[in-house]
Write a protein that holds these residues in place. Sequence first.
Motif, mmCIF file in Angstrom:
data_model
loop_
_atom_site.group_PDB
_atom_site.id
_atom_site.type_symbol
_atom_site.label_atom_id
_atom_site.label_comp_id
_atom_site.label_asym_id
_atom_site.label_seq_id
_atom_site.Cartn_x
_atom_site.Cartn_y
_atom_site.Cartn_z
ATOM 1 N N ARG A 21 -21.583 30.860 12.561
ATOM 2 C CA ARG A 21 -20.397 30.327 13.237
ATOM 3 C C ARG A 21 -20.165 28.835 13.006
ATOM 4 O O ARG A 21 -19.354 28.213 13.687
ATOM 5 C CB ARG A 21 -20.474 30.596 14.748
ATOM 6 C CG ARG A 21 -20.597 32.058 15.075
ATOM 7 C CD ARG A 21 -20.312 32.416 16.500
ATOM 8 N NE ARG A 21 -20.563 31.375 17.485
ATOM 9 C CZ ARG A 21 -20.701 31.613 18.780
ATOM 10 N NH1 ARG A 21 -20.630 32.833 19.232
ATOM 11 N NH2 ARG A 21 -20.904 30.638 19.626
ATOM 12 N N ARG A 90 -23.216 19.389 20.884
ATOM 13 C CA ARG A 90 -22.097 20.139 21.448
ATOM 14 C C ARG A 90 -21.737 19.607 22.832
ATOM 15 O O ARG A 90 -20.564 19.389 23.148
ATOM 16 C CB ARG A 90 -22.465 21.622 21.535
ATOM 17 C CG ARG A 90 -21.380 22.486 22.153
ATOM 18 C CD ARG A 90 -21.844 23.909 22.330
ATOM 19 N NE ARG A 90 -22.941 24.015 23.301
ATOM 20 C CZ ARG A 90 -23.484 25.158 23.697
ATOM 21 N NH1 ARG A 90 -23.054 26.285 23.184
ATOM 22 N NH2 ARG A 90 -24.452 25.167 24.567
ATOM 23 N N LYS A 209 -21.566 26.554 18.378
ATOM 24 C CA LYS A 209 -22.992 26.832 18.499
ATOM 25 C C LYS A 209 -23.779 25.623 18.001
ATOM 26 O O LYS A 209 -23.502 25.103 16.926
ATOM 27 C CB LYS A 209 -23.370 28.062 17.677
ATOM 28 C CG LYS A 209 -24.846 28.420 17.735
ATOM 29 C CD LYS A 209 -25.116 29.689 16.939
ATOM 30 C CE LYS A 209 -26.613 29.992 16.860
ATOM 31 N NZ LYS A 209 -27.177 30.228 18.197
ATOM 32 N N GLU A 210 -24.741 25.166 18.781
ATOM 33 C CA GLU A 210 -25.588 24.037 18.396
ATOM 34 C C GLU A 210 -26.604 24.506 17.355
ATOM 35 O O GLU A 210 -27.473 25.324 17.650
ATOM 36 C CB GLU A 210 -26.313 23.479 19.623
ATOM 37 C CG GLU A 210 -27.291 22.376 19.332
ATOM 38 C CD GLU A 210 -26.637 21.007 19.228
ATOM 39 O OE1 GLU A 210 -27.315 20.076 18.787
ATOM 40 O OE2 GLU A 210 -25.454 20.883 19.595
#
Length: 446
Positions: A21, A90, A209-210
């Motif tokens: 992602r 994030r 997403k981190e």
Amino acid sequence: MSSMETVRPAALTPHDKDSPRIWIAVVILSACYVFSLIDRLIINLLVDPIKADLGLSDLQIALVQGPAFAVLYATAGAPLGRLADIMSRRGLAAAAIAFWSACTAVTGAAANFLTLAAARVGVGVGEAALTPAAYSLFADGVRRDRLGRAIAIYTAGGALGSGLALLGGGWLYSAFEAAGTTTAPWRLTLLAVGLPGLLLAAAVLLLVKEPPRRDAEARPAVRSVLAWLALHRRFYGWTFAAYAALSTLIYGFMAWTPSYLIRTFEIAPGEAGMRFGTAMLIGGVAGPLFAGWAVDRAASRLGLMAPLRVMAAAFLCAIAAILALPWITGPGSAVVLLGIVGFFATGMLGLPPIALQLATPGLMRGLVSGINLMIGNLIGLSLGPVAVALLSSRLAGGLAPALASVVVASALAGILALLCARAPRPSTETPGPTSVAPVTHEPMQA
């Protein structure tokens, strides 16, 4: 005491995989960057109604436009970049977006000079956190041979935001004015461009997403990061200098080009904004995308130095284009030429960050990005607009030769810095006290 650190700048190879992602994160953070430029520049279109409503002087408006935003925007980059190294990127990005968006909306409720300036300070501080967090996140999530296009997409968002601020801001203000609302149209305009940022902050938390940090396991102390920069000063120092030269070029170019169109061709400010905004929307978006593609193509041959070599070529092209400006006789040809300069100038914006992300250990990237932005913005904001103004009063022909002179001088300074830059050596010893564990990167292919 000192520790041995193996310095092998990150490979530009397809062997590592993109994080899941990650391209969703690239798109969302690029959209956030679009809104950061809109929120930053929209006030420039609202000067006259704000002055009339709040009873401000030209000096007070200038302080709100410049120092109130720019000083903290520039100086906060380094400490906020450090936060990107020690906390969730994030989370930092989401908090920054929500904060500056709220401050933009609050600007529309300002009652006097102090509250207006305070709100602009908040916008500057919030925006300073986004780019270091985004660059660090991309460097850990995107495959090495695709990092150029990821940062190019993000950089293109800035050009898109600049164009939309010029094109859309005036339309939005006119729409509120035509509606005959009881609230001043400038207040509603700031509210309208600020509030969507809160939705973007939520999107960052929900959809981004981190990625895991690829490189160092131990978090380096600030003094260790500074020792690293000093040890590899022929790379970092000259790369910072090239970015500062580019910032000087762009700030001078963007600050005075609308006035050049208005004064030289006697066109209305609205028309100048539409013409220049369109040129920057096209050239400013295409430039970073082309530069990112060029870096990824050159990486197999030039390795870590690919972004800097592409940047030197773009500086030369910008010089060749701007030299024709004093001899332009019509607004149409002037806008085309300015769009070409914008293509090369904005195309370079992401190139030093690409090189810095590839050369820097993972838990140093945020601070290094922040230092680069701090140096570039302080020098660019101080020199670019002022140099054009001073030269325009001394050169025959006014703004055209002044703009050309500043672009050429900045570009030549940037080329000199890039010619002096050298890639970090494969292995060296870090001097002085350090708390960072040995750092190992993948070997770089030349």
